[in-house]
Each structure stands twice: as structure tokens, then as C-alpha cells.
Enzyme design. Structure first.
Site, PDB file in Angstrom:
ATOM      1  CB  THR A  80      -9.013  -4.773  -8.956  1.00 56.93           C
ATOM      2  OG1 THR A  80      -7.820  -4.043  -8.635  1.00 56.93           O
ATOM      3  CG2 THR A  80      -8.795  -6.243  -8.620  1.00 56.93           C
TER       4      THR A  80
ATOM      5  CB  SER B 145      -3.947  -2.537  -2.737  1.00 58.12           C
ATOM      6  OG  SER B 145      -4.034  -2.634  -4.145  1.00 58.12           O
TER       7      SER B 145
ATOM      8  CD  GLU C 173      17.798  -7.134  13.425  1.00 60.81           C
ATOM      9  OE1 GLU C 173      16.715  -6.608  13.094  1.00 60.81           O
ATOM     10  OE2 GLU C 173      18.221  -7.138  14.597  1.00 60.81           O
TER      11      GLU C 173
ATOM     12  CG  ASN D 292      -6.394 -10.357   3.219  1.00 59.28           C
ATOM     13  OD1 ASN D 292      -5.690  -9.975   2.303  1.00 59.28           O
ATOM     14  ND2 ASN D 292      -7.638  -9.926   3.385  1.00 59.28           N
TER      15      ASN D 292
ATOM     16  N   GLY E  88      -7.135   4.152  -5.479  1.00 57.79           N
ATOM     17  CA  GLY E  88      -6.807   5.540  -5.187  1.00 57.79           C
ATOM     18  C   GLY E  88      -6.354   5.795  -3.765  1.00 57.79           C
ATOM     19  CB  THR E  89      -7.615   4.683  -0.465  1.00 56.00           C
ATOM     20  OG1 THR E  89      -8.924   5.147  -0.794  1.00 56.00           O
ATOM     21  CG2 THR E  89      -7.312   5.031   0.981  1.00 56.00           C
TER      22      THR E  89
END
Length: 499
Positions: free
Chosen positions: A205, A166, A279, A253, A170-171
Site C-alpha cells: 500500500t 499499521s 497473563e 476489521n 507514516g502515522t
């Protein structure tokens, strides 16, 4: 001296023959028998949770139990590595700057499926982009590269990487950008694709989402080959349409895991036409910069026409495709389908698109793959289903939304001091914003019908090459065809269709 010379020459000749035979055998094994391998890299809280749920689906499709033991007869070496004790371990790496989600995954129901060497975590959250790329990320990136290198060494024929992340936090945005930059140096020609969670129009978020997303897109433009964009708001709506009460991240998910499965299924199962990473890159990316894609998944329909209609409604990103054109679409049908039925439905949709929804320089617009294995959705077998990946001009709506939010915050220079304090120059924010604006213009240029040879657009596609150049390319591919059939025959066939 003559007998000695003859004996030496004969031995030398025999050694050369043995060497050539062994070389031919090894090349035959690699090109015709050994299937390509794909490594997945899950970054940050969202990336790890998406990946963990995705491996549950891939494990079920590959007939592997929770302990990594093969249940069926056919092993799946494309996405699993077999250890010395006959255990199958996912070809995956899990990385986060904090330890909470990593510890949960290690102790989860799939704890025996993974190996300890696949996990890497720090001790504190990155929070925003500059911490992930300049301070906390710098202390982890070397070790992350070493873990990825060990995974690559276990592959006989690496096909590409799939990142799940995402770019809101920050990560995923910061450390994900740093790692992608490093991997572009180490694995420059290997395809790097991602399933990227973008900011949602009405669900926020992180307060600094606009900054994080803009800086991350700036890196993705240069260092990724395919970027499949999704957002939580649209995924929640899909859960409502499926009558899922109180949907959570696990439900979201599970939907996204179908995308990962579709990108690897033709390398794992017998299929009619390929649907792999190469492809997708060839058929969906007309220009290097315009590689941001959308995806849709079917859930209810069981007839071919109904599935086709559902694909163009169940978009996984909050973009309105009704009044926008497409570059191309790639659809994977899974289950007991008739190729003739699929051809009829696709041709009718192609004719519909050719009138108003297809850019004028793309002739066909559809890439089709068929796999007999049914889809597994929410733990249940769905006899028929499909996954679509498309390159649509409507993706600019996502970028416009991010740019608008960015301008509102940056006009007051709010939160900029946090980024500067970690070593980032303020000019990086403005430069990333300019690059995002140029990307929006690139997409809007096709919407307004400007000349496709505009200098602002990068390298032109094969569709704009003259006839003599096309023939030269085909002659070159014809030479390579006899050297490396497995790698080049799809590109050769693709080039012939261009004439």
C-alpha cells in the site's frame, strides 16, 4: 498533665484506627471489587478503522446501545466509563495526523457512542515515518498525551494500553513510535500491547513500507510489551475461506476485533482462568525482545477437536508454522465448553508438540482460558469459538521479508532524501536495519538449536534460573501474597509450577 496526655493519646489512637479502617476498606474495594480498566489507543487510518469496528463488537457484548445507554443489568466498567448522565463512553482515544477518517468516525453510526474529547487530528497526512515522528507528530504529541492522561484519571485500576495501528504508513509507524516512547516515560510499568498491521508479502500500500516498518519495529522492541502481528493478505484469504464475496476493510476489521475482545473478555465476564494482558505477558514472552506474537480465530467448527485443529490453520499473519517450533500458546475458548473435553484435546496437542514443535526448555506450552459467553462474529452469535495468541518462531519469516525489501530499496538509497529532509539522520535507517537483523538472529538461534544462554539474547527467563533462586522468588511472592492477593496470586501459582 496526665489526664490531658491520656486524652490526647486516646484521640490520636482513634484517629489512627479510623485511618487504618478507611485504608483497608479502600484497598479491599480496589483489589477485590473494582475490575481493572484497559484503555485503547487507535492511531492512523488503519488503527481508527480497526478500533471503530472493534467498539461495535465490544458494545454488543456489553449490552450497550449506539447512544451509550445500558440495555442489560450489569455494567461494564473495564472498557467503558460511566458519565454523570448514565452514558457509557468507551475508554479510547482516536488520533490521526489528517482529519478525513476522524471526521468519518465522528459522523458514523456510532457517533453518539463517543465523546468529542476522545478525538485528535491534524490537517495533513504524515506519509512516511520521519514526518510522523519529527515534524507533524511533534505538533500533536503533547495534546495526545493530555487526552490520554484524562482517560487514565478516569480509571481506578489501570491494567494496560492496547494500541491498534499499521506500521506501513507514516502515522502508525512514525507518530505511533513517538507516542509509545513518551508513554514509556509516563507509564513505564503499565503494560503496553498492540495489534499491529505488518507489511504483506504480496500486497503493498506504500512504496516506503520497508523503511516505515523497520523503523517502527526498532521502537517496538524497546517500548512495547506485546505486539500481535497481522497482515491484510492473510486476512483476505480468511474472508475467501468464509465465502465472503468482495471482502473490504470492514470485513478484515471485524476479524481483528475478536482479538481485542479476547484480550479484555476475562476482565469483563466471569471466566475460568484469566486471559488478560498480564497473563499473556507472563505466559508468552520468554525474553523481553521476543514479544512479537501471532493470532488465529475459529469461525466454522463447533466441536472441541475441530476448533483446536482450525486454530492452527487460521493464522492472521502470512507465516508458515508447519516446520517451526513454538515458545508457547494461549487459547481462549468461548461458549458452552466442557473443561474435561478441553483438557483432553489440549493434552493430545501438547504431546504432539513436545516431539517436534515445542522448544525444549518450555514444559507445558499452553495457557488456557474459558469464558461461557459465546462469540459474536459478523453480527451473529457463534455458540462455540476460540481465539489463540501464540509466540512462534515462524514470525521471523515476517521480519526476513521486511528486511529483504528494505535492502533492495536502501541499496540504491532510494527515497532516503524524504526522510533526511524531515530531520532524520540517515544513520537511523542503518541502525534500525541492524536491530532488525539481530532480532532475526535471535529467532533463528532457537531454530538452529544454539545455547539459550547466548549473550545476544537479552535477559533470560525464569526457566533458566537455578533451583535456589526459584525458591527465593517463591518465598518473596509468599510475603507479597498476604499484602496483595489479587495482584500476586497468579504469579505465585505460576512460580510454584516452575519447580
Amino acid at each position: 498533665m496526665k489526664p490531658y496526655i491520656k486524652q490526647y493519646s486516646l484521640e490520636n489512637f482513634q484517629l489512627k484506627i479510623h485511618y487504618l479502617i478507611s485504608l483497608l476498606i479502600s484497598q479491599y474495594y480496589i483489589l477485590f471489587i473494582q475490575m481493572p480498566q484497559i484503555i485503547q489507543i487507535h492511531i492512523g487510518q488503519a488503527g481508527i478503522q480497526i478500533g471503530d469496528e472493534g467498539w461495535e463488537l465490544l458494545r454488543s457484548e456489553s449490552n450497550i446501545d449506539l447512544d451509550g445507554k445500558l440495555i442489560g443489568d450489569e455494567a461494564d466498567h473495564c472498557i467503558f466509563h460511566e458519565t454523570s448522565n448514565s452514558k457509557y463512553v468507551p475508554r479510547a482515544v482516536f488520533i490521526d495526523t489528517e482529519d478525513l477518517v476522524v471526521v468519518e468516525t465522528k459522523k458514523g453510526i456510532r457517533k453518539n457512542l463517543y465523546a468529542k474529547q476522545q478525538f485528535l487530528n491534524g490537517k495533513e497526512s504524515a506519509n512516511y515515518h520521519s514526518r510522523g515522528i519529527y515534524t507533524i507528530g511533534r505538533s500533536l504529541v503533547d495534546e495526545a498525551q493530555e487526552i490520554i492522561r484524562h482517560q487514565v484519571e478516569k480509571c481506578d485500576k489501570l491494567d494496560g494500553f492496547i494500541f491498534t495501528k499499521s506500521i506501513n504508513g507514516g502515522t502508525g509507524s512514525g507518530f505511533g513510535s513517538l507516542l509509545t516512547q513518551r508513554m514509556s516515560v509516563d507509564y513505564g510499568k503499565t503494560i503496553k500491547s498492540s495489534i499491529t498491521v505488518m507489511p504483506s508479502p504480496n500486497i503493498c500500500t506504500e512504496v516506503t513500507e520497508p523503511y516505515n516498518a523497520t523503523l517502527s519495529i526498532h521502537t517496538q522492541l524497546e517500548h512495547e510489551d506485546l505486539s500481535i502481528c497481522v497482515d491484510n493478505e492473510r486476512l483476505y484469504r480468511q474472508c475467501d475461506e468464509l465465502d465472503i464475496e468482495l471482502p473490504n476493510y470492514q470485513n478484515l476489521n471485524q476479524i481483528l476485533s475478536q482479538i481485542t475482545s479476547s484480550l479484555t473478555i476475562t476482565s469483563r465476564k466471569q471466566s475460568i482462568q484469566g486471559f488478560g494482558l498480564k497473563e499473556q505477558k507472563i505466559n508468552l514472552v520468554p525474553y523481553p525482545r521476543l514479544h512479537f506474537l501471532q493470532s488465529s480465530i475459529t469461525f466454522k467448527s463447533q466441536d472441541t477437536q475441530g476448533i483446536m485443529n482450525e486454530l492452527f490453520k487460521n493464522n492472521c499473519s502470512s507465516c508458515d508454522n508447519q516446520n517451526k517450533s513454538y515458545f508457547s500458546n494461549s487459547i481462549l475458548f468461548r461458549g458452552d465448553f466442557s473443561p474435561m473435553d478441553i483438557a483432553g484435546v489440549v493434552n493430545s496437542k501438547r504431546l504432539e508438540f513436545s516431539e517436534s514443535k515445542q522448544v525444549d526448555f518450555v514444559q507445558t506450552g499452553f495457557k488456557i482460558g474459558i469464558v461461557n459467553n459465546p462469540m459474536i462474529q459478523f453480527g451473529e452469535i457463534n455458540k462455540k469459538g476460540a481465539v489463540q495468541i501464540q509466540n512462534s518462531l515462524s514470525i521471523d519469516q515476517q521480519f526476513v521479508s521486511i528486511a529483504t525489501d528494505f535492502d533492495k530499496v536502501y541499496a540504491k538509497r532510494a527515497f532516503v532524501h524524504w526522510y533526511v529532509a524531515e530531520g532524520m539522520e540517515e544513520s537511523e535507517l542503518s541502525h534500525a536495519r541492524e536491530d532488525l537483523e539481530q532480532l532475526i538472529r535471535d529467532y533463528e538461534g532457537f531454530c538452529s538449536g544454539v545455547d539459550q544462554q547466548d549473550e545476544k539474547l537479552l535477559t533470560p527467563s525464569i526457566y533458566n534460573i537455578d533451583l535456589n533462586t526459584k525458591r527465593f522468588i517463591i518465598e518473596e511472592f509468599n510475603i507479597l501474597f498476604h499484602r496483595n492477593y489479587y495482584e500476586q496470586h497468579k504469579l505465585f501459582s505460576y512460580s510454584v509450577q516452575m519447580l
